[in-house]
Design a protein around this motif. Structure first.
Motif, PDB file in Angstrom:
ATOM      1  N   ALA A 184      54.918 -47.815 -48.694  1.00 47.45           N
ATOM      2  CA  ALA A 184      55.278 -49.132 -48.024  1.00 47.45           C
ATOM      3  C   ALA A 184      55.702 -49.567 -48.470  1.00 47.45           C
ATOM      4  O   ALA A 184      55.761 -49.472 -50.260  1.00 47.45           O
ATOM      5  CB  ALA A 184      54.161 -49.526 -47.531  1.00 47.45           C
ATOM      6  N   GLU A 185      57.595 -50.626 -48.156  1.00 46.38           N
ATOM      7  CA  GLU A 185      58.469 -50.875 -49.051  1.00 46.38           C
ATOM      8  C   GLU A 185      58.425 -52.487 -48.246  1.00 46.38           C
ATOM      9  O   GLU A 185      58.961 -52.781 -47.749  1.00 46.38           O
ATOM     10  CB  GLU A 185      59.639 -50.840 -49.306  1.00 46.38           C
ATOM     11  N   ARG A 198      58.675 -58.322 -45.209  1.00 45.51           N
ATOM     12  CA  ARG A 198      58.836 -57.711 -43.970  1.00 45.51           C
ATOM     13  C   ARG A 198      59.110 -56.298 -44.581  1.00 45.51           C
ATOM     14  O   ARG A 198      59.634 -55.947 -45.357  1.00 45.51           O
ATOM     15  CB  ARG A 198      60.532 -57.361 -44.084  1.00 45.51           C
ATOM     16  N   VAL A 199      57.956 -55.420 -44.685  1.00 41.23           N
ATOM     17  CA  VAL A 199      57.822 -53.769 -44.571  1.00 41.23           C
ATOM     18  C   VAL A 199      58.140 -53.045 -44.005  1.00 41.23           C
ATOM     19  O   VAL A 199      57.737 -53.066 -43.085  1.00 41.23           O
ATOM     20  CB  VAL A 199      56.308 -54.069 -45.048  1.00 41.23           C
ATOM     21  N   ARG A 200      58.808 -52.372 -44.518  1.00 40.74           N
ATOM     22  CA  ARG A 200      58.759 -50.617 -43.891  1.00 40.74           C
ATOM     23  C   ARG A 200      57.913 -49.785 -44.542  1.00 40.74           C
ATOM     24  O   ARG A 200      57.459 -49.125 -45.438  1.00 40.74           O
ATOM     25  CB  ARG A 200      59.818 -50.229 -43.745  1.00 40.74           C
ATOM     26  N   VAL A 201      56.915 -49.708 -43.510  1.00 43.94           N
ATOM     27  CA  VAL A 201      55.921 -48.017 -43.634  1.00 43.94           C
ATOM     28  C   VAL A 201      56.371 -47.222 -42.281  1.00 43.94           C
ATOM     29  O   VAL A 201      57.125 -46.810 -42.126  1.00 43.94           O
ATOM     30  CB  VAL A 201      54.358 -49.086 -43.100  1.00 43.94           C
ATOM     31  N   THR A 202      55.920 -45.817 -44.140  1.00 39.91           N
ATOM     32  CA  THR A 202      56.820 -44.974 -43.844  1.00 39.91           C
ATOM     33  C   THR A 202      55.356 -43.701 -43.937  1.00 39.91           C
ATOM     34  O   THR A 202      54.677 -43.604 -44.474  1.00 39.91           O
ATOM     35  CB  THR A 202      57.660 -43.690 -44.405  1.00 39.91           C
ATOM     36  N   SER A 241      58.542 -43.395 -39.632  1.00 40.62           N
ATOM     37  CA  SER A 241      58.490 -44.787 -40.540  1.00 40.62           C
ATOM     38  C   SER A 241      59.095 -45.868 -38.973  1.00 40.62           C
ATOM     39  O   SER A 241      59.233 -45.560 -37.620  1.00 40.62           O
ATOM     40  CB  SER A 241      60.012 -45.329 -41.262  1.00 40.62           C
ATOM     41  N   ALA A 242      58.769 -47.521 -39.682  1.00 34.66           N
ATOM     42  CA  ALA A 242      58.409 -48.901 -38.605  1.00 34.66           C
ATOM     43  C   ALA A 242      58.288 -49.548 -39.608  1.00 34.66           C
ATOM     44  O   ALA A 242      58.054 -49.315 -40.522  1.00 34.66           O
ATOM     45  CB  ALA A 242      57.211 -48.426 -37.889  1.00 34.66           C
ATOM     46  N   THR A 243      58.654 -50.979 -38.722  1.00 31.89           N
ATOM     47  CA  THR A 243      59.563 -52.062 -39.853  1.00 31.89           C
ATOM     48  C   THR A 243      58.276 -52.851 -38.973  1.00 31.89           C
ATOM     49  O   THR A 243      57.715 -52.932 -37.882  1.00 31.89           O
ATOM     50  CB  THR A 243      60.579 -52.131 -39.897  1.00 31.89           C
ATOM     51  N   TRP A 263      56.102 -57.152 -39.109  1.00 30.81           N
ATOM     52  CA  TRP A 263      57.031 -58.714 -40.297  1.00 30.81           C
ATOM     53  C   TRP A 263      55.515 -59.284 -40.454  1.00 30.81           C
ATOM     54  O   TRP A 263      54.924 -59.362 -39.362  1.00 30.81           O
ATOM     55  CB  TRP A 263      57.353 -59.561 -39.505  1.00 30.81           C
ATOM     56  N   GLU A 321      57.434 -51.809 -53.596  1.00 29.91           N
ATOM     57  CA  GLU A 321      56.749 -51.443 -53.170  1.00 29.91           C
ATOM     58  C   GLU A 321      55.348 -51.644 -52.884  1.00 29.91           C
ATOM     59  O   GLU A 321      55.220 -52.763 -54.225  1.00 29.91           O
ATOM     60  CB  GLU A 321      56.664 -49.910 -53.556  1.00 29.91           C
TER      61      GLU A 321
END
Length: 352
Positions: A215-216, A254-258, A272-274, A276, A221
């Motif tokens: 997650a970013e 706001r996180v982008r999970v891969t 991936s998905a974003t 909030w 990270e």
């Protein structure tokens, strides 16, 4: 080891199937109240030797049109006779990743591997008390069977109770390893947050994928956990929905999970998905407070402006005033006098 037969040896195979199951006496063992009193497992190299020679499952492999053979051991440890019915069944993944059997498709040439099994005259076996029966069975691979893995099981049933023994069945030919990751999403908030995703096996061999999460956030990270402790068994055509707990999910970000999935042969897939993360409850209370504060300030502003409104001053030359008892000079009683000065009365006819 499993034996590979061709269709030219059907006569010999038929004789084997019609033979009576070999029976072997075993020591008496009291069965627990919640146990059926019998077991089903792959037969070892010799019928009597189980310790060190037992197999956890069947493994059969052959080309299209081949006839494969193996043996099942049924053990009755009670003091009464048992009658067990045998059948084959195809296996597949459930939605949560478990492996379950499906009803066999009808017809000897059906694509469902459960219909490839035959127990001949031993489809129903009567086992005397304290006895082990070794039952032969065959798997006839259809000539048009596609290459790859065809998960299956041998199912033994007695008095409504079933026991299954896995069969890892492979049809010889080219193999394809392919999988995809789909529907990545973050559900829940706080300690109950989870990362949900779907794995799909689009190849023709069983896989043991190991998902890893990353997650970013806006500031770098975010810890989200490592790989699963146990890999998932993903059968050909299988589709499983998995979740990974995320107790350390951020409160505001706001996180982008891969999700990245790897299999032992090196194949890899990712999606991936974003998401909030907003503390909506705290934001709601803050918004309500700001709205109330704004309303109070606006009301105070109108009140101050009302108090500072200037009075109208009488024009120059005004002589009238308000009389408390009877009225103003030249004006009606109880009302303020006219602001314009009263005109001077002239004496008509007088010379000036």
């Amino acid at each position: 080891m499993p034996l590979l037969h061709t269709t030219g040896r059907d006569a010999r195979l038929l004789l084997v199937l019609l033979a009576t199951a070999a029976l072997h006496t075993v020591p008496a063992a009291p069965a627990a109240a919640d146990e059926p009193g019998w077991t089903a497992e792959p037969a070892a190299g010799t019928a009597a030797a189980r310790p060190g020679g037992a197999r956890p499952y069947f493994y059969l492999e052959g080309a299209p049109a081949a006839v494969l053979e193996d043996r099942l051991a049924l053990t009755n440890t009670t003091d009464r006779e048992r009658t067990v019915t045998l059948r084959g069944a195809a296996a597949g993944n459930t939605a949560d990743g478990a492996v379950a059997v499906r009803p066999a498709a009808p017809g000897p040439g059906a694509g469902d591997a459960g219909s490839w099994f035959s127990f001949g005259a031993a489809a129903t076996v009567t086992i005397p008390p304290r006895t082990r029966a070794v039952v032969p069975f065959t798997v006839t691979v259809p000539p048009a069977a596609p290459p790859g893995d065809h998960p299956a099981a041998v199912i033994a049933t007695e008095a409504g109770r079933e026991a299954g023994v896995r069969v890892h069945l492979r049809v010889s030919g080219p193999t394809l390893t392919a999988l995809t990751v789909e529907d990545v999403a973050v559900r829940g908030r706080g300690a109950s947050a989870v990362v949900a995703y779907t794995l799909v096996n689009r190849g023709n061999v069983a896989l043991a994928p190991r998902p890893a999460l990353r997650a970013e956030g806006a500031f770098g990270e975010v810890p989200v956990g490592g790989r699963r402790a146990e890999p998932v068994e993903l059968l050909p055509g299988g589709r499983v929905e998995l979740t990974e707990p995320w107790p350390g999910a951020p409160v505001l970000d706001r996180v982008r999970v891969t999700v990245t999935v790897a299999v032992p042969d090196g194949a890899e897939a990712a999606a991936s998905a974003t998401a909030w993360f907003v503390p909506w409850r705290a934001a709601g209370w803050t918004g309500a407070g700001l709205l109330g504060l704004g309303g109070t300030a606006l009301a105070a502003l109108f009140l101050v402006r009302g108090r500072r409104r200037p009075r109208r001053e009488p024009a120059d030359g005004a002589t009238g005033g308000t009389d408390r008892t009877g009225g103003a000079d030249g004006g009606p009683s109880g009302k303020p006098a006219e602001t314009n000065p009263a005109p001077e009365h002239e004496l008509t006819g007088a010379s000036r």
